[in-house]
Scaffold this motif. Sequence first.
Motif, PDB file in Angstrom:
ATOM      1  N   LEU A 180       0.821  -1.207   0.000  1.00  9.88           N
ATOM      2  CA  LEU A 180       0.000   0.000   0.000  1.00  9.88           C
ATOM      3  C   LEU A 180       0.860   1.265   0.000  1.00  9.88           C
ATOM      4  N   ILE A 181       0.550   2.180  -0.919  1.00 15.04           N
ATOM      5  CA  ILE A 181       1.279   3.440  -1.045  1.00 15.04           C
ATOM      6  C   ILE A 181       0.350   4.597  -0.673  1.00 15.04           C
ATOM      7  N   PRO A 182       0.719   5.411   0.320  1.00 19.10           N
ATOM      8  CA  PRO A 182      -0.066   6.610   0.613  1.00 19.10           C
ATOM      9  C   PRO A 182       0.094   7.642  -0.516  1.00 19.10           C
ATOM     10  N   GLN A 183      -1.027   8.183  -0.975  1.00 21.50           N
ATOM     11  CA  GLN A 183      -0.993   9.223  -1.996  1.00 21.50           C
ATOM     12  C   GLN A 183      -1.264  10.575  -1.345  1.00 21.50           C
ATOM     13  N   ILE A 184      -0.422  11.554  -1.644  1.00 23.50           N
ATOM     14  CA  ILE A 184      -0.529  12.880  -1.033  1.00 23.50           C
ATOM     15  C   ILE A 184      -0.910  13.916  -2.081  1.00 23.50           C
ATOM     16  N   LEU A 185      -1.830  14.795  -1.706  1.00 28.29           N
ATOM     17  CA  LEU A 185      -2.291  15.880  -2.576  1.00 28.29           C
ATOM     18  C   LEU A 185      -1.928  17.218  -1.942  1.00 28.29           C
ATOM     19  N   THR A 186      -0.987  17.935  -2.556  1.00 28.01           N
ATOM     20  CA  THR A 186      -0.599  19.254  -2.051  1.00 28.01           C
ATOM     21  C   THR A 186       0.241  19.950  -3.112  1.00 28.01           C
TER      22      THR A 186
ATOM     23  N   ASP B  60       4.416  21.411   3.367  1.00 27.54           N
ATOM     24  CA  ASP B  60       3.298  20.583   3.840  1.00 27.54           C
ATOM     25  C   ASP B  60       3.514  19.115   3.496  1.00 27.54           C
ATOM     26  N   PHE B  61       4.057  18.854   2.307  1.00 33.07           N
ATOM     27  CA  PHE B  61       4.338  17.469   1.922  1.00 33.07           C
ATOM     28  C   PHE B  61       5.323  16.842   2.898  1.00 33.07           C
ATOM     29  N   LEU B  62       6.399  17.541   3.192  1.00 29.31           N
ATOM     30  CA  LEU B  62       7.442  17.003   4.060  1.00 29.31           C
ATOM     31  C   LEU B  62       6.912  16.737   5.465  1.00 29.31           C
ATOM     32  N   LYS B  63       6.087  17.641   5.958  1.00 31.78           N
ATOM     33  CA  LYS B  63       5.519  17.472   7.300  1.00 31.78           C
ATOM     34  C   LYS B  63       4.582  16.260   7.334  1.00 31.78           C
ATOM     35  N   LEU B  64       3.726  16.146   6.324  1.00 33.44           N
ATOM     36  CA  LEU B  64       2.777  15.034   6.281  1.00 33.44           C
ATOM     37  C   LEU B  64       3.509  13.709   6.075  1.00 33.44           C
ATOM     38  N   ALA B  65       4.523  13.719   5.220  1.00 31.75           N
ATOM     39  CA  ALA B  65       5.294  12.492   4.982  1.00 31.75           C
ATOM     40  C   ALA B  65       5.975  12.027   6.270  1.00 31.75           C
ATOM     41  N   ASP B  66       6.485  12.968   7.064  1.00 31.87           N
ATOM     42  CA  ASP B  66       7.097  12.615   8.347  1.00 31.87           C
ATOM     43  C   ASP B  66       6.090  11.915   9.255  1.00 31.87           C
TER      44      ASP B  66
ATOM     45  N   ASP C  72       8.612  22.630 -10.405  1.00 27.93           N
ATOM     46  CA  ASP C  72      10.046  22.330 -10.335  1.00 27.93           C
ATOM     47  C   ASP C  72      10.588  22.667  -8.950  1.00 27.93           C
ATOM     48  N   ARG C  73      10.222  23.831  -8.415  1.00 24.01           N
ATOM     49  CA  ARG C  73      10.680  24.229  -7.072  1.00 24.01           C
ATOM     50  C   ARG C  73      10.149  23.278  -6.014  1.00 24.01           C
ATOM     51  N   PHE C  74       8.917  22.857  -6.175  1.00 25.53           N
ATOM     52  CA  PHE C  74       8.268  21.911  -5.258  1.00 25.53           C
ATOM     53  C   PHE C  74       9.071  20.611  -5.184  1.00 25.53           C
ATOM     54  N   PHE C  75       9.374  20.046  -6.337  1.00 28.41           N
ATOM     55  CA  PHE C  75      10.147  18.800  -6.356  1.00 28.41           C
ATOM     56  C   PHE C  75      11.559  19.012  -5.802  1.00 28.41           C
ATOM     57  N   TYR C  76      12.177  20.125  -6.163  1.00 26.26           N
ATOM     58  CA  TYR C  76      13.547  20.393  -5.710  1.00 26.26           C
ATOM     59  C   TYR C  76      13.616  20.398  -4.180  1.00 26.26           C
ATOM     60  N   GLU C  77      12.675  21.091  -3.547  1.00 29.68           N
ATOM     61  CA  GLU C  77      12.672  21.178  -2.075  1.00 29.68           C
ATOM     62  C   GLU C  77      12.449  19.807  -1.446  1.00 29.68           C
ATOM     63  N   ILE C  78      11.577  19.020  -2.037  1.00 27.68           N
ATOM     64  CA  ILE C  78      11.285  17.692  -1.485  1.00 27.68           C
ATOM     65  C   ILE C  78      12.505  16.775  -1.595  1.00 27.68           C
ATOM     66  N   PHE C  79      13.093  16.711  -2.769  1.00 26.88           N
ATOM     67  CA  PHE C  79      14.220  15.797  -2.960  1.00 26.88           C
ATOM     68  C   PHE C  79      15.490  16.295  -2.268  1.00 26.88           C
ATOM     69  N   GLU C  80      15.577  17.601  -2.048  1.00 21.86           N
ATOM     70  CA  GLU C  80      16.723  18.163  -1.337  1.00 21.86           C
ATOM     71  C   GLU C  80      16.692  17.794   0.141  1.00 21.86           C
ATOM     72  N   LYS C  81      15.482  17.720   0.706  1.00 23.09           N
ATOM     73  CA  LYS C  81      15.357  17.541   2.149  1.00 23.09           C
ATOM     74  C   LYS C  81      14.933  16.137   2.565  1.00 23.09           C
ATOM     75  N   LYS C  82      14.477  15.335   1.611  1.00 29.22           N
ATOM     76  CA  LYS C  82      13.911  14.036   1.986  1.00 29.22           C
ATOM     77  C   LYS C  82      14.544  12.940   1.153  1.00 29.22           C
ATOM     78  N   ASP C  83      15.671  12.426   1.617  1.00 23.77           N
ATOM     79  CA  ASP C  83      16.376  11.429   0.827  1.00 23.77           C
ATOM     80  C   ASP C  83      16.214  10.013   1.373  1.00 23.77           C
ATOM     81  N   ASN C  84      15.360   9.844   2.377  1.00 22.26           N
ATOM     82  CA  ASN C  84      15.203   8.527   2.995  1.00 22.26           C
ATOM     83  C   ASN C  84      13.882   7.857   2.646  1.00 22.26           C
ATOM     84  N   ILE C  85      13.159   8.413   1.658  1.00 23.49           N
ATOM     85  CA  ILE C  85      11.898   7.813   1.244  1.00 23.49           C
ATOM     86  C   ILE C  85      11.891   7.630  -0.274  1.00 23.49           C
TER      87      ILE C  85
END
Length: 309
Positions: free
Chosen positions: A61-67, A72-78, A116-129
């Motif tokens: 099962l994969i959680p799907q996030i809408l934002t 907000d994505f990083l906080k919810l993913a945590d 592009d900025r959205f993805f950059y921030e996510i991949f820059e800060k969240k490398d363990n998922i």
Amino acid sequence: MQIYMAPMEGVTNYVFRKVYIKHFSGVDKFFTPFITPHMKKGFSKSELMELNKEYNKGQYLIPQILTNSAEDFLKLADEIEEMGYSEFNINLGCPSGTVTSKGRGSGFLQDHEALDRFFYEIFEKKDNITISVKTRIGFSDYGEWDDLLKVYEKYDFNEIIIHPRLRSDFYKNNIHLPSFAEACNTFKQNIIYNGDIKTLDDVNAFKTKIFDEKVTGIMIGRGLVRNPLLAESIKENRETVCIKRTIEFLDDIVEEYMSLNFGERNTLFKLKEIWGMIIGDDDRYARILKKIRKSGGLKEYKTAINELY
């Protein structure tokens, strides 16, 4: 070829999925209906059930996030990570007006620089998922796809699920296979196809049009509700429809909803929606579908269902 069950709000929810794996096989991955970040309130009861590992055991099962907010994505993913998940899907496909008006879902596709900025921030800060994305090919113009391709190919997505329609198409109009083929030629990431798969013939027709080793699977929504045996049919390459197994599956859905205290009225509402997809515009069963939709209680509903035997 892997088969994914598409998340359909109110239909392929935690009850549907739990009962589905009891009766059928062939689906490799399941996705929760989209979950949105909650700034002040906690998870809703239904969201907690969607994410409950014990209730959903036996499913990949994969959680799907809408934002449209990386923060907000990083906080919810945590928060969801603490429940035992390490893989997430980002929804960039939902065409609903209430979603797109807020620049979410396929509405986010209108601003590829912000995306592009959205993805950059996510991949820059969240490398363990592990992160995948489900996308359409644009908002209102096929020309948008070129800019979106340039954004997607920058990032290390586990896979990219593509529904080759514009947001303006909703679920109508023909799928745009040239855009899908362009993605196959562009991406290094694995690609999952989504759109208009209702039968085994649809799968085989797709394979003859698009054959690329990067296309590792297909995501199916309405097709798996319409015929819950479709995944088995695809895996066995043998068209299978069994109304008896389908009815037994839905009988167990009734029992599960009632055991969760959904109540007869709410349970009946769910059943009517599912049967509407199963029977659809099949004239052979139009009279029975009419009786199902007119049912005022489960007893009346079961009388109508018995006619299908």
